[in-house]
Write an enzyme that holds these catalytic residues in place. Structure first.
Site, PDB file in Angstrom:
ATOM      1  N   TRP A  96       0.828  -1.213   0.000  1.00  0.00           N
ATOM      2  CA  TRP A  96       0.000   0.000   0.000  1.00  0.00           C
ATOM      3  C   TRP A  96       0.858   1.257   0.000  1.00  0.00           C
ATOM      4  O   TRP A  96       0.508   2.260  -0.620  1.00  0.00           O
ATOM      5  CB  TRP A  96      -0.987  -0.047   1.170  1.00  0.00           C
ATOM      6  CG  TRP A  96      -1.851  -1.262   1.089  1.00  0.00           C
ATOM      7  CD1 TRP A  96      -1.846  -2.349   1.918  1.00  0.00           C
ATOM      8  CD2 TRP A  96      -2.801  -1.571   0.060  1.00  0.00           C
ATOM      9  NE1 TRP A  96      -2.742  -3.291   1.476  1.00  0.00           N
ATOM     10  CE2 TRP A  96      -3.344  -2.852   0.353  1.00  0.00           C
ATOM     11  CE3 TRP A  96      -3.251  -0.879  -1.069  1.00  0.00           C
ATOM     12  CZ2 TRP A  96      -4.297  -3.444  -0.458  1.00  0.00           C
ATOM     13  CZ3 TRP A  96      -4.207  -1.481  -1.880  1.00  0.00           C
ATOM     14  CH2 TRP A  96      -4.726  -2.750  -1.574  1.00  0.00           C
ATOM     15  N   ASP A 106      -1.803   6.969   6.474  1.00  0.00           N
ATOM     16  CA  ASP A 106      -2.869   6.059   6.061  1.00  0.00           C
ATOM     17  C   ASP A 106      -3.079   5.085   7.213  1.00  0.00           C
ATOM     18  O   ASP A 106      -2.257   4.217   7.462  1.00  0.00           O
ATOM     19  CB  ASP A 106      -2.452   5.333   4.789  1.00  0.00           C
ATOM     20  CG  ASP A 106      -3.413   4.223   4.380  1.00  0.00           C
ATOM     21  OD1 ASP A 106      -4.443   4.038   5.049  1.00  0.00           O
ATOM     22  OD2 ASP A 106      -3.105   3.521   3.389  1.00  0.00           O
ATOM     23  N   LYS A 158     -12.199  -1.850   7.699  1.00  0.00           N
ATOM     24  CA  LYS A 158     -11.480  -2.734   8.621  1.00  0.00           C
ATOM     25  C   LYS A 158     -12.081  -2.641  10.029  1.00  0.00           C
ATOM     26  O   LYS A 158     -12.538  -3.624  10.573  1.00  0.00           O
ATOM     27  CB  LYS A 158     -10.005  -2.355   8.686  1.00  0.00           C
ATOM     28  CG  LYS A 158      -9.346  -2.101   7.343  1.00  0.00           C
ATOM     29  CD  LYS A 158      -9.152  -3.357   6.535  1.00  0.00           C
ATOM     30  CE  LYS A 158      -8.298  -3.076   5.313  1.00  0.00           C
ATOM     31  NZ  LYS A 158      -8.100  -4.235   4.459  1.00  0.00           N
TER      32      LYS A 158
END
Length: 357
Positions: A99, A166, A190
């Site tokens: 990511w 992030d 999540k």
């Protein structure tokens, strides 16, 4: 029969959150309308947005000079929107996995990107530390938890330049000093809500640092000034996000969920370390509380498919490791119950009794 849901995302949500969302889909707030078909500009939904904002602020101790907004999409949208807003000349990125690399790729479209540190030399099995942060950066970007590899920052960085994180996969799982960050963002799927909404917490002064003329929807100022209502926001995910924040407050807030997350992770990591059939894959000091990665120990690799089938027979789902690393990944997000971890640990012990040499 309920499953033990270790999926990496979309992931497990608290039972009462799902129940409340299901009721709202049938009849939202006694309105006679489904949550799926109400106006986002109704007073009832205004109240949802206000409550979500207030709960977020309370749970994370967010100061008044920070704004919260919600937009459609995922963190991948933010990978280009962050540099579009703030990257004028040069930004710093820490590369801790897939990511991070995706965020770096998007940032390079807008200016120079300096990789200040990377753990790629050891297949992203640790968090780089002690690296220098140049003072001439527009911002520094990190990925706080790395879902694929199972590493996580356990302390907030101190940065001389605006720090942007992030936090898609560990938001609200542990205490965070928000004042150390210029911006925190993440996909909600999540620890907060179904997929489809991104949350962002941004320090007000950053809104004056926009470096280029942008399409209206890409500018963060648009969403702050319009209270996330410039266009139709993702109504259902935001409602579920609000319900999740209510649930988190009801059980004791971030401090309590952090205690639970530590307990769950310790239980599973202890079993990985003692069980002759398994081994962990990352440096112990950087192990994630959210995504616990492990593989079969040397000499037992051929048992991996059978172990996966064994866990499925015990109603465990979602523990197959990412294709880039293989093995197993048990995602232990906030709403996962300790009992699910105990079932997985028992499976590991029983499997070892059967096959350990």
């Amino acid at each position: 029969m309920k499953k033990h849901n270790f999926n990496a995302g979309p992931s497990v949500l608290a039972d009462e959150v799902i129940e409340n969302a299901a009721k709202a889909v049938l009849d939202f707030n006694g309105s006679g309308l489904s949550l799926l078909s109400i106006s986002h500009r109704s007073k009832d939904f205004d109240a949802v947005m206000a409550e979500a904002d207030a709960l977020f602020r309370e749970l994370l101790h967010i100061p008044d000079n920070y704004k919260i907004f919600y937009i459609g999409g995922g963190a991948s949208t933010m990978f280009y929107e962050v540099p579009a807003n703030f990257l004028g000349k040069k930004a710093g990125y820490v590369n801790t996995g897939v990511w991070s690399k995706k965020a770096i790729k998007e940032a390079k479209r807008y200016g120079e990107v300096e990789i200040l540190a990377t753990s790629e030399d050891r297949n992203f099995t640790y968090i780089p530390k002690g690296f220098a942060i140049p003072s001439d950066l527009d911002y520094l970007h990190i990925t706080s938890n790395n879902t694929i590899y199972g590493t996580e920052y356990h302390e907030d960085l101190t940065s001389p330049v605006p720090l942007i994180a992030d936090m898609s996969s560990d938001i609200l799982s542990r205490p965070v000093d928000v004042t150390k960050y210029a911006m925190i963002y993440g996909g909600a799927q999540k620890n907060l809500a179904p997929a489809g909404v991104v949350f962002a917490i941004i320090r007000e002064d950053m809104l004056d640092k926009q470096v280029r003329d942008l399409p209206t929807m890409v500018s963060f100022r648009t969403h702050v000034e319009n209270n996330s209502m410039f266009n139709t926001p993702p109504v259902f995910p935001i409602y579920v996000l609000k319900e999740t924040l209510k649930w988190l407050k009801s059980i004791g807030g971030v401090e309590e969920i952090y205690r639970r997350n530590q307990e769950k992770a310790q239980l599973l990591y202890d079993e990985i370390d003692r069980n002759p059939l398994f081994r962990g894959t990352v440096e112990k000091q950087d192990r994630s509380l959210m995504n616990i990665c492990f593989v079969m120990a040397d000499g037992y690799e051929e048992l991996a498919p059978e172990f996966l089938e064994y866990t499925k027979a015990h109603d465990i789902v979602g523990i197959k490791g990412h294709r880039l690393v293989g093995g197993f990944r048990a995602s232990c997000y906030n709403a996962l119950k300790k009992e699910s971890v105990e079932v997985l640990v028992k499976c590991m012990r029983d499997f070892a009794e059967k096959y350990a040499k």
